[in-house]
Structures are given as C-alpha cells and as structure tokens.
Design an enzyme around this catalytic site. Structure first.
Site, PDB file in Angstrom:
ATOM      1  N   GLN A 166      47.254  43.391  45.786  1.00 19.79           N
ATOM      2  CA  GLN A 166      45.886  43.321  46.613  1.00 19.79           C
ATOM      3  C   GLN A 166      45.779  41.749  46.720  1.00 19.79           C
ATOM      4  O   GLN A 166      44.633  41.333  47.360  1.00 19.79           O
ATOM      5  CB  GLN A 166      44.839  43.945  46.061  1.00 19.79           C
ATOM      6  CG  GLN A 166      45.145  45.522  46.137  1.00 19.79           C
ATOM      7  CD  GLN A 166      43.799  46.532  45.177  1.00 19.79           C
ATOM      8  OE1 GLN A 166      44.206  47.273  44.614  1.00 19.79           O
ATOM      9  NE2 GLN A 166      42.829  45.968  45.661  1.00 19.79           N
ATOM     10  N   ARG A 170      37.600  51.145  43.295  1.00 25.22           N
ATOM     11  CA  ARG A 170      36.570  50.996  44.273  1.00 25.22           C
ATOM     12  C   ARG A 170      35.378  50.565  43.996  1.00 25.22           C
ATOM     13  O   ARG A 170      34.558  51.381  44.151  1.00 25.22           O
ATOM     14  CB  ARG A 170      36.628  52.425  44.983  1.00 25.22           C
ATOM     15  CG  ARG A 170      36.246  52.121  46.521  1.00 25.22           C
ATOM     16  CD  ARG A 170      36.457  53.171  47.286  1.00 25.22           C
ATOM     17  NE  ARG A 170      36.068  53.024  48.823  1.00 25.22           N
ATOM     18  CZ  ARG A 170      36.832  53.700  49.646  1.00 25.22           C
ATOM     19  NH1 ARG A 170      37.893  54.616  49.614  1.00 25.22           N
ATOM     20  NH2 ARG A 170      36.603  53.415  51.079  1.00 25.22           N
ATOM     21  N   CYS A 171      35.293  49.448  43.410  1.00 28.65           N
ATOM     22  CA  CYS A 171      34.118  48.964  42.776  1.00 28.65           C
ATOM     23  C   CYS A 171      34.103  47.616  42.483  1.00 28.65           C
ATOM     24  O   CYS A 171      35.300  47.112  42.077  1.00 28.65           O
ATOM     25  CB  CYS A 171      33.743  49.928  41.497  1.00 28.65           C
ATOM     26  SG  CYS A 171      33.125  49.142  39.912  1.00 28.65           S
ATOM     27  N   GLU A 191      33.047  49.725  48.974  1.00 25.06           N
ATOM     28  CA  GLU A 191      32.788  50.126  47.468  1.00 25.06           C
ATOM     29  C   GLU A 191      31.413  51.096  47.212  1.00 25.06           C
ATOM     30  O   GLU A 191      31.197  51.653  46.323  1.00 25.06           O
ATOM     31  CB  GLU A 191      32.924  49.209  46.363  1.00 25.06           C
ATOM     32  CG  GLU A 191      34.382  48.725  46.628  1.00 25.06           C
ATOM     33  CD  GLU A 191      34.618  47.478  45.767  1.00 25.06           C
ATOM     34  OE1 GLU A 191      35.779  47.019  45.874  1.00 25.06           O
ATOM     35  OE2 GLU A 191      33.736  46.771  45.477  1.00 25.06           O
TER      36      GLU A 191
END
Ligand SMILES: Cc1cc2nc3c(=O)[nH]c(=O)nc-3n(C[C@H](O)[C@H](O)[C@H](O)COP(=O)(O)OP(=O)(O)OC[C@H]3O[C@@H](n4cnc5c(N)ncnc54)[C@H](O)[C@@H]3O)c2cc1C
Ligand code: FES
Ligand code: FES
Lengths: 291, 170, 784
Positions: free
Chosen positions: C221, C368-369, C738
């Site tokens: 990523q 996802r945060c 998120e």
C-alpha cells in the site's frame, strides 16, 4: 498449502475399485467429492500413497425407491438431495438438512455418503442418518455388509468401514404412518460447521408418537443418537411437558466440549432448545401430512 | 499424469502430478490467471470455476479429476469483445472494488441466472454465500446480478420479438 | 456508450469505474499473476511454538530434495547482517529467527525451489529443535513479576514494557472528576482481529546481477516508503531499487508493513541471481502479518446531574506482540487514540497508554482505520451509550446534549486536536429520521412486553484522517505528505501519477475526476498510474483514509498550477490580457465575449506548438501536498437487532448509516466504500477474532475459524448523508474509507447492549458471539 505427492486411479467399475482397494489396503484412500479429503491432503494431515477416485463409477449417483426404503447412491451430492423431488416427498428433513451443509459450491461436489464415511463429529449427515435409522451398505471384493447407522460411527473420523470397503449407498426406511422431521443447526455464520445441530424425525399414530429419532451433531466424539430421549416419547401424546422432558434427556446425552464455538454448558442448552423446537416442528409437519 | 479437458470451449491438456490442484493447473499450466486463490481451507470461493456449468472451488478439485470435463473460467465469460450480461452488471452497479473475488462472484451469478433467470435478493445472497467479498459489503454485488438478470431478460425479449417479426417465422 | 458522452466525470458525478474493464475480464494483474523467466518459489518454515529457544536447525535433508535451490536460515541471514530489520516503530524485528522464536508462526527458515509444491515438500523436511519457554499472551501476564522476558535480545530491556504515553491534562481532569455527580466506567477489550484482504501478501524479488538493479513486485500500500526502508535495511542504493505494486486484492492496512518474507526473498534473489516469488498462504497471513486492535481499555466518564459530560479519563494497555512494529506516526505511540473524546464537547480529558511485548505476532496495523481511531471511537461510543442507560436518558438525546455544536468549529479538543468542521446534530437527525427512531422506540417497548429481546444502538463517531501535517506526522522521519504529477499531452489527454496506491478504492476514476473538475479534461482522457516507484512521484501511500485528503488535494493543486499556465497560453492565443480571461470548465474565454475562447485541449496543443516567448514548453507539473491539518469525517450510525432467547443469536434487522465525509467526488464509489466498511464492522462486532490458547497457540489462523461475513448474514445497509466540507482541503473532501469500520462496531454492540439493558447487562466484549449473549441471558434468568 499443497498436498504431498500420491498416485491416482480413477476406476470405471466397482469391481476394479474393490480389487485396487484390496491390493493397497490402508495405503489407499477413496475419494468421492473430495470436499473433505482434499482439504486434509492440502493440510498434509492425510498422506495416502494412492487416491482412488470413485467419481467415474456408474450407477452410484441415483436416488432409488426400493422395497421399504430409499437408496441413496455414493455419488449423490448434497445439491442433488437439496433439489430432489422424491426426497421432498418422502424424507423432507433430508432436503432441509442438505441446505445447511457447507456452502453452495461445496454442495455441488460433496456427497452424502462421503460425508457419512468421513464421520466428522461436526458433520450433519451422521445425525440425519441416526434420526432416520438409516443403513449403510458396504462392499468389498469379498463381501457386502449392511450396517445400521447406530453401529456405524465409532469415534472422531472413525467408522465401522474397513479400508478395503466402499460404501455404495445409504438406505432410508420409508415410514408408513404420518411423519415429519426437522433439522436445526446453530452455526457461527452460514457455511460454518455446526456449533450444535439436531435432527429430529417423528412418526405419529393418531395423537400419539409411534416412533421418534433424534440425532445430535457436534456434541460428542461422533454423531450421537439420543436413545433415551427417543424412547421417552414412545406411545405418548407429545404435550409440552413430554417434549420438555425429551429435550432434557437429549441434552443429557450430549457430551460437548468447551471450544471457540462456546462452552459445553451452552451447547448442551442449545441441544435442549433445539430438540424442543425440533419436536414441535416435526410433530406439526407430521400432522400436516396426516391432514 | 496427462490431463485433457475443455476450458472455455477449447480443448486443453497438460502433464501434471496427480496432486496438482485444478486452480494451479489453470493458473500455472494454462496461464489463466483470472481464477484466484484466497485461502487454503476451501473457505473463500476466490477460486470458483464452473464445471459443466456448476460453480465449484477449483482449489478443492484435483486437475486429474477434471479430465474430460468442461470448465468455464472468468476468461470465458465474454464473447470476444462482447461482455456478458454479468460482466456489464458488475461494471454498471459497481459490483467490484479490488476485483479479487469478482471472477468467482460473476461465475456463480452466471450459473444462478441459468437456473433461475429472475432471482430474488435472498436467492442471490444464498447463491453467493460460499464466496467471500471483503470490499463491497455485497450490496452492489446483489444489484449487479439483478442488473444482469434484467439484461438477459431484455435480450431474450428482443430475440423473441425478432423471431416473431421475422417473415415466415413460426 | 451514449450516456458517457456528456458524462465528463466532474466532482459529484457517479461515473462508472475506469479500472473495471480488466478486472471483469479476469485480466487484473495481481502479484501472483506475474511470472518472470527463471522465477523460483519460496516457502517459509514457521515456528510451531509461541516462545522457544532454537537449539538447532538442520537443513541437510531439505537441501537435497528435488527442485531445491537453497535453504535460507537465520544464521545465513546473519552472515549478511540481515537477520534483524528495523520496524516502523523504531524497534527491531527478526527476519529469520536466530536465538529464539517469540510467537507462533514466526519465520525460522525458507526454502527456495523450482516450484511451489517442491518448496513446501522441502520445508517439511527441515528439522528444528526447540526448547519451549513459557508464553506471555496478554499485557496482564506481560507485567506480572517474573513474567518471561520476551526481548532478551535488547540490551536495556529488563521487562516486557514497551512504552508509556499520555495526552490531555491530568490535573484538570482529576479536578473535574471530583466535582462530578456521576462517574460511568467501562472496561472493555477490543480484541485482536485481522484485515484479511482476500488477496494475501507477497512479493517477487528480481535482483539483476548484471545491472545491480533490484526490481521488487510487492503487494504494498506504500511502495515508496518501502523502497526507502529497503534501501536502509539492505544497503542497496535507492536508485537501484524499484518497487512495483501491481493490482492489489484489498489491503485494509495489512499491506503497509515490511514483512520478513520480503527481505528473505530479496536476499535470496540477490544470492541466487534469479527472481524469487513468495506468496503467503492464508494461514501465514493470519498468523504472522499485521494484526489489528488488541487494546484493553478502561474509560471513566464524569457527568453532572443534568447529563452534561464533564471529563473523560482513559487508560489502555496495548498488546503489541513480540516486536513493536506498529505502522503509525512516530510521535504517537498509541496512534491517534487520543481522539477518544469523539464527537462530544468534553472540557477536559486525560489519556494514558502502556504498550507491552507478548508472544504474539507483531505489526499492529490500522485495519481500515486511521491509526487506532477505531479503538478510540469504540470506547467513547460504548461508554456514552452505557452512560445514557445508567442515567436513564435516551441514547440519542444524551448524545445531542453533549455534541460539539456547529458553531464551535474549528474545535479545540481536550487532547489537542483541532477539528476542522462538523455538524453532528444534523447527521444525528438525518439518521433518526431515516430510521424512524421514535416509532421504533415504541415498537421496541411493545416487543419487549411480549417477551422479545430487541434493541437499538447508536454511534456518532468522529474520524481523524488524512495525515499529515508533516511536521506532526511522520513515519520513520518521512513526512506524511503526498504527491501528484500531471502531464497533459499535446492532444489534450493526460496522465496523472501519484504516490498513493489503490487497493480497490477506485483511484483511477476518482483522481481522474479531480482533474476533470479542475482542468475540464474528461475523466476518460486521464490515465491514472500509481505504484511504480520508478515513474510515480514520491508519496507515503494509501492507508488511514489519506488518499483523497492528501493525494487528492495534491491532484487538485497540480491541476490548478497547469490551469495557471494555461491561462497565460490562452491569453497569448486569444491576444487578450490574462486578467480578462474567465475560466469555466474546460476553457478560458474573454470576459464579455464567450465565443472568444480556447479549450484546454487547444491550450495543451499550443503548449507544445505555440507558446509565448520566454515560456517553457509543455504542460506538466508536480505538486507535493502537505496538509495544514487532518480532516474530521463524522456520522451517525443506528442499528436495530433481535436476539434469539434460546440460542443467544443476534440478528441485525436494520442498519442506517449517515456519513459526512465532506464533498463526495464520486458518490457511487463513496457508497461502495461505506458498504464495505459496514460489512467489516459487522464482522468485527460479531465474528472476527484472532485468539490464543494459554500456550500461545494462535486460534483463528485460517478462514474456518477466522470468520468473515458472507452475503447471507451481512445486513442490508441503508445509507444517508450530510455534507460539511472541509474548510482547508482544496476540494472540501474529507476521506471516507474508514468511517464505517470506525463507527459501526460500537453501533452494533450498543444495539445488543440496549437489548440486554433491561436485564442489567452492561458489557459484552467483541466479537459478540451467541454463546456470550446466551450466558448473559441465562445469568439474568431469561430462558426458553
Ligand atoms: C468449506 C467446507 C464446509 C463444509 N461444511 C460442512 C458442513 O457444514 N456440514 C457437513 O456435514 N459437512 C461440511 N463439509 C464437508 C462436506 O460435507 C463434504 O462434502 C463431505 O464431508 C464429504 O463428502 P465428499 O464426497 O466430498 O467426500 P470425500 O472428501 O471424497 O471423502 C471424505 C472421506 O470419506 C471417505 N469416503 C468417501 N466416499 C466414500 C465411500 N463411498 N466409501 C468409503 N469411503 C468413502 C474418503 O476416503 C474420505 O476419508 C464442508 C466442507 C467444506 C470444504
Ligand atoms: S481459494 Fe479459497 S476456496 Fe478456493
Ligand atoms: S471486490 Fe475485493 S474482495 Fe470483492
């Protein structure tokens, strides 16, 4: 994860299969749908020298009505059962149970007989067989045996089958009186193996219970037939009290363990709840048949 | 061991060990990399292909078991440049994000619509319940399959119309 | 298609995704799809024990097996000074174990072979002798006197404590608590879970012996940061390292860190001179790569008798695993957890955190945060619901009473944040309306009378995303800016390259739309490329919902730079003064005579063919955007659930999610992101769990036990929106990826707690499984 190396045979006749099995004994492993065997091969928990694929054997993928029973061949898949008109009429509980098994993709390959032979204590078909008092037909090069389901399951992944035997079909007795069944399954998520599941089959004689079968999934070393609970209903009118007592006895028959899916106490209680609900549903369904 | 099978309508063959999984045969031997691997416990459906039109997990089938069978992979969905209704549906309804589950989802959807041309939302959700999507929350996958059903319906209506309108048609 | 002619794809248009074409044809190019000539395959042998001393590693048998090219051990790596590597949190992590193994699944040795089947065959033949040591599997155990010392490799490490960290004001908080009418306490454990993208992690290292160039394909990523880290770890000159992130099958934070497998594969390729591919299997993914959460939290909320919040005190113990390898900004040891005052105007707060080593996998990532915001949001939203119940107030009303009000923005929070913008009451009202809250409350009452167990949960979260500002936020010293490079070709088509990397978020579409908005070039004519460090400008990558807030802003800024140049060219072409030109989407025209105009395409052509004297040719630019502040998306989620009294099963009946992420560039993509996050939030709340037995064996390291929700039980989501633009973002956008995972777990659990409140149940830790609910019901005497 990939399987360790093995040899592979795909015989096209039962005789050939049986002689290959006789020759190789424990070193060989029968494969039907492969939906339990291949995952085990990949984990290398199972390392056979030879895999004998029976998928190309003729005549084993049928559901037949024989004298007093239904014969379900070794290659009949979960999806075939879920869609069978014959079973929807004669053993609707099997159709209900089939839809609880694994997921649609696995159901397209896995077989009932394979599942029974695999004898996973969390497998669903074992309980269904026990509740229906089914029989398993085992063939070897030397003989044919018919084993009652209550003598079949010996332990986790252990059955009365011998290494050189192939189970060719299961036989489901066809009930004479009005009967009904229910399969109830608690799973953490659809497609999961059971936390607890219960198969219930009831045959009525007027307002009384003529006979009853109760199978329990995932609450012991193998699928359990809740014999005392079954007997407690014999010849009785199924009042709430009688049902509650049968449910209590079924819960007593369960020997679950604590694990990620829940405590033993939890599982026992769910057996109770499910047997209670299952009996009520099965009886209502039997009455519908009668009506 | 020799494996001969039909993939997306063409005869294909290869020489593999019996232990080779169908998914590896497709990806490595045939270089059809649209079929994915997302797990090692037969749990995710990323590897879904159709065998004789039925969706199965190609990570839980040996290549040798598929001998003589007809396989459809994601690469076989489009007819040349023409996308199939399910592919159009996924594009139109934003039925994919990372795209990793998408081949499996589209193949399951295709097979569902063959059996049941007008499925309800529940029927769609049930049919795809063996396929995990980590990105979309499934909402738009359901819409995508519905969209494909609509396109197929429209296409058959047109064919019917054409057949009816054609001079000398039955 | 006819509809696309007028669909230029400006901001606010839900144009279809440009990237879909290859994916729906099965022609995506994921890591494992890449096949290089002469490529070898690597399999990693992992520790079966959580904590053990390695007494010997015997590779003789494995080395002789068919197809095996090399067996790499920790000892071999040590000879090349690569047995250890630095982590993103200034700690060290073993690449291949030399002395001890410190978690089950730790990398011990690797086999490089001609095929992946052969690599696994040989892996089974490596013999390792272990002396098993007692395992430490929680912070509580880690701090016990006499606990086994996990990091005996570190000279000054005498216990298992990693860090202590604080935010807020202890004194004022203490004073406020002294005056409180009521203090509500919640102790809760946010358990270990895992991002588990459908594609696992992997790499192909291709070190060219002739040129010295290392090309590393990687599911990353953050490819640019990885390149720099690799240069520092391996000593290779950075210009000789090229990291390529191909299509990525989901990331959710899992693909931010550097994993040992990457380093081993690169070393192996360097030594062997052939490309080496390593793709982890699912078990390896779940057992060893970036986990999430694992926070033990205690929150105290002080309120007065009118239900006004006075102060918040929070302590957390963080379980960081065997190496402190969290991917997070340097300054903040517990990430951005101190956003924990959430959406409420709480005058004072004090947050303390302690991190501990345990015998568990390292690498806390933000699943996802945005760096531990999820844990913070969960704690405050659970605490607020519990407080409302304890005060006998309605959950919604209690929140309304304590929200930061719209006129208070920019809002300075008690722990030092400056919230950019928000209208919390509005989002709440939209959610309640959409849900039909008042009716539902009556319905709940009626159902309860009939003996049903049912409840409504609310969560009004505030997110904090889009790191930097670079002076505050850095990873290993790299400032958290991001970049965009835009080149407009003579024919008016363009290519945009960024330092971020999509994993399904639709960057190829969204970022093209920003160019459309700013320059008027149709989105279809803008190619977007990311992920190749040799071609894209440097950036910190895609995670923490930062792409739109940071790289999106960079894109707008670079487009504006080109527009400024375009104005000069247009003035030259139109023989007008620059000030006399007006811009409207895609063209400059002379004020008062709209017919006298030049389109961006004409301007682009002129940029290469007809420029004013003294001007540089071309229409290209690059912008590095360092955001002045974070952005603060927010929203209110409401969930309705029913509980089966017999089995304890929870069924989600409804989910209403109202999000405010500022300006939505492509609403379709935004909604897709929200759906996905709500489903992951559902999974976290009810089924996703990585847990350990007392020996430290990891349970939940495959998809049989690490359960991901399917389409069947995933709720059907009802979305709503409000739009409060970010005042400091050039487009007013805030980022959204998120919010739903940050906001929804608390909403789901609050609904369960609302249902169980009549029975005096105040907490069930996630995942809220049926057995836990059953136990709570039976303890309260509820039976079937
Ligand atoms: C993801 C997943 C989820 C699943 N979920 C469930 C579930 O919820 N409930 C459930 O009940 N099952 C579940 N299963 C197992 C599934 O039902 C299998 O299909 C079934 O257990 C085995 O059938 P099979 O035909 O695939 O057998 P195989 O895998 O081919 O064989 C299984 C075993 O039985 C033996 N065997 C098979 N056929 C015969 C025969 N005719 N004679 C002698 N021995 C034979 C084999 O040697 C092997 O040991 C799941 C499987 C998967 C992969
Ligand atoms: S790869 Fe997951 S089911 Fe086949
Ligand atoms: S789109 Fe990413 S897994 Fe489904």
């Amino acid at each position: 994860m990939f399987p360790a190396a093995f040899d592979y045979r795909a015989p096209t006749s039962l005789d050939e299969t049986l002689s290959v099995l006789k020759q190789h004994g424990e070193a060989a492993k029968v494969m039907a749908g492969g939906q339990s065997l291949i995952p085990l091969l990949k984990l290398r928990f199972s390392r056979p020298e030879l895999v004998v694929d029976i998928a190309r054997l003729p005549g084993l993928n049928t559901i037949r009505r024989d004298d007093g029973h239904l014969a379900i061949g070794a290659l009949v898949r979960h999806v075939d059962i879920a869609g069978s008109k014959e079973l929807a009429k004669t053993a609707p509980m099997m159709v209900e149970a089939a839809n609880w098994i694994a997921d649609p993709l696995v159901r397209n390959r896995g077989t009932l007989v394979g599942s029974v032979c695999h004898a996973d204590p969390a497998g669903d078909w074992g309980s269904v067989m026990l509740a229906l008092s089914a029989e398993i037909v085992a063939r070897s090069a030397a003989s044919e045996r018919v084993l009652h389901s209550s003598d079949f399951f010996k332990g986790p992944f252990e059955t009365a089958l011998k290494a050189e035997e192939v189970a060719t079909e299961v036989r489901i007795p066809v009930r004479k009186g009005p009967s009904g069944g229910a399969y109830l399954k608690l799973e953490r998520r659809v497609g999961d193996f059971a936390t607890v599941a219960v198969a219930v089959q009831v045959e009525l004689d007027g307002d009384k219970v003529a006979s009853c079968g109760i199978g329990l999934t995932a609450v012991g070393p193998h699928n359990i037939k809740a014999t005392e609970a079954e007997r407690s209903l014999d010849g009785k009118e199924p009042t709430d009290q009688v049902i509650a007592e049968a449910a209590r006895l079924a819960a007593e028959a369960a020997e679950p363990k604590d694990d990620l899916r829940g405590s033993a106490a939890y599982k026992k209680d769910v057996v109770r709840v499910f047997v209670q609900r299952g009996l009520k549903t099965a009886i209502a369904r039997a009455k519908e048949v009668k009506a | 061991m020799k494996v001969t099978l039909t993939v997306n309508g063409s005869d294909r063959s290869g020489d593999v060990e019996p232990r080779v999984l169908l998914v590896d045969f497709l990806r490595t031997n045939l270089r059809l990399t649209g079929t994915h691997v997302g797990c090692d416990t037969s749990s995710c459906g990323a590897c879904t292909v159709l065998i004789e039109g039925e969706p199965v997990k190609s990570c839980t089938v040996l290549a040798v078991q598929a001998t003589g069978r007809s396989i459809t992979t994601v690469e076989g969905l489009a007819q040349g440049a023409n996308l199939s209704p399910i592919q159009i549906g996924f594009h139109e309804e934003h039925g994919l994000q990372c795209g990793f589950c998408t081949p499996g989802m589209m193949l399951v959807g295709t097979s569902l619509l063959e059996r049941n041309p007008n499925p309800t939302e529940d029927e769609i959700r049930w049919a795809i319940s063996g396929n995990i999507c980590r990105c979309t929350g499934y909402m738009n996958i359901v819409k995508a399959i519905k969209h494909a059903a609509m396109l197929r319906e429209a296409a058959t209506a047109t064919t019917r119309e054409k057949a009816g309108a054609a001079p000398g048609g039955q | 298609m006819a509809t696309e002619v007028h669909m230029h794809g400006r901001i606010g248009e839900s144009i279809k995704r440009k990237e879909d074409g290859r994916f729906i044809r099965g022609k995506g190019n994921y890591l494992d799809d890449i096949e290089l000539p002469g490529m070898l395959h690597m399999a990693i042998l992992r520790s079966p024990h959580a904590h053990a001393r390695i007494s010997s590693v015997d590779t003789a048998a494995a080395s002789g097996m068919p197809g095996v090219i090399a067996v790499v051990t920790g000892e071999l790596m040590a000879q090349h000074k690569l047995a250890w590597m630095p982590t993103l949190s200034y700690d060290t992590q073993a690449v291949l174990a030399t002395d001890k193994v410190r978690f089950q699944g730790q990398e011990v040795a690797a086999v490089i072979a001609e095929s992946k089947y052969q690599a696994e065959d040989a892996r089974d033949a490596i013999m390792v002798d272990y002396d098993v040591l007692p395992a430490v599997i929680s912070p509580q155990q880690a701090k016990e006197a006499g606990a086994a010392l996990i990091r005996d490799d570190k000279e000054n490490q005498k216990d298992n404590h990693i860090y202590h960290w604080e935010a807020g004001d202890q004194e004022t908080t203490k004073a406020a608590f002294a005056k409180a009418d009521k203090v509500v306490r919640l102790h809760t454990f946010y358990p270990r879970c895992h991002p588990a993208p459908l594609e696992t992690c992997g790499c192909i290292a291709d070190v060219n012996g002739a040129t010295g160039k290392a090309t590393i394909y990687m599911t990353s990523q953050a490819p640019h940061a990885i390149r720099t880290v690799f240069a520092l770890v391996t000593g290779l000159p950075e210009q000789n390292i090229r990291v390529i992130s191909p299509d990525i099958g989901g990331g959710f934070g899992n693909k931010v860190p550097v994993y040992p497998g990457y380093v081993v594969a690169t070393a192996a390729s360097l030594l062997i001179g052939r490309p080496v591919k390593w793709v982890e299997d699912r078990t390896e993914n779940l057992i060893s790569t970036g986990f999430a959460r694992d926070f033990h939290m205690t929150g105290d909320l002080a309120v007065d008798k009118d239900g006004k919040m006075l102060a918040l005190r929070v302590h957390l113990d963080s379980d960081n695993g065997a190496f402190f390898a969290d991917a997070q900004p340097t300054k903040f040891k517990a990430g951005l957890f101190h956003i924990v005052t959430g959406s409420y105007d709480i005058p004072t707060a004090h947050v303390t955190a302690d991190g501990y080593y345990t015998n568990k996998a390292p690498g806390g990532v933000a699943y996802r945060c945005s760096f531990r915001v999820t844990e913070a949001s969960y704690l405050i939203e659970r605490l607020v619901t519990n407080a409302a119940i304890e005060l006998g107030m309605d959950q919604a009303e209690f929140r309304m009473k304590n929200f930061i009000q719209p006129e208070q923005f920019p809002y300075h929070s008690a722990t030092g944040w400056v919230y950019d913008s928000g209208d919390y009451p509005k989002a709440m009202n939209v959610a309640l309306e959409q849900l039909g809250y008042d009716e539902l409350r009556k319905d709940v009452k009626a159902r309860r009378k009939k003996g049903e167990v049912t409840g409504i949960g609310i969560a009004s979260f505030t997110e904090v995303v889009g790191a930097g500002h670079g002076a505050e936020f850095d990873i290993l010293g790299l400032r958290m800016f991001d970049s965009a490079e835009l080149r407009v070709h003579p024919t008016g088509k363009a290519i945009l390259r960024m330092g971020t990397k999509s994993q399904g978020q639709g960057h190829e579409t969204t970022f093209a739309q920003i160019v459309t908005e700013e320059l008027g070039i149709p989105a279809a004519d803008v190619a977007v490329e990311e992920g190749d460090t040799d071609t894209a400008p440097y950036g910190l990558g895609t995670y923490a919902s930062r792409s739109t807030p940071v790289a999106g802003a960079a894109t707008a800024m670079v487009a504006r730079k080109l527009r400024d140049k375009g104005r000069k060219i247009a003035a030259h072409l139109l023989e007008a003064a620059e000030e006399d030109l007006e811009w409207e989407s895609g063209r400059f025209y002379v004020k008062g005579s709209p017919d006298k105009a030049k389109t961006i395409q004409e301007i682009a052509f002129a940029a290469y063919t007809n420029i004013p004297d003294g001007m540089e040719a071309g229409l290209e630019g690059v912008h590095y955007y360092d955001p002045p502040n974070m952005t603060y998306p927010f929203g209110t989620y409401a969930v309705v659930i029913d509980i089966d009294k017999g089995t304890g099963q929870v069924k989600v009946r409804r989910v209403v999610a109202v999000d405010d992420c500022g300006v939505r560039i492509n609403p379709m993509i935004v909604e897709g992101q929200i759906h996905g996050g709500l489903a992951e939030g559902y999974g976290i709340a009810f089924m996703e769990l990585i847990t350990f037995d007392p020996e430290g064996n990891c349970i939940g390291s495959n998809f049989i036990d690490y359960l991901l929700p399917t389409a069947w039980e995933t709720p059907r989501f009802e979305l709503g929106e409000t739009v409060t633009p970010s005042p400091h973002h050039p487009l007013g956008a805030k980022g959204v990826g998120e919010s739903p995972t940050v906001g929804s777990p608390a909403a789901y659990v609050n609904a369960v707690m609302d249902a169980l409140a009549p029975y005096g149940v105040t907490n069930i830790d996630m995942p809220v499984t049926s057995d836990k609910v059953w136990a709570a019901l039976r303890a309260a005497g509820v039976n079937e």
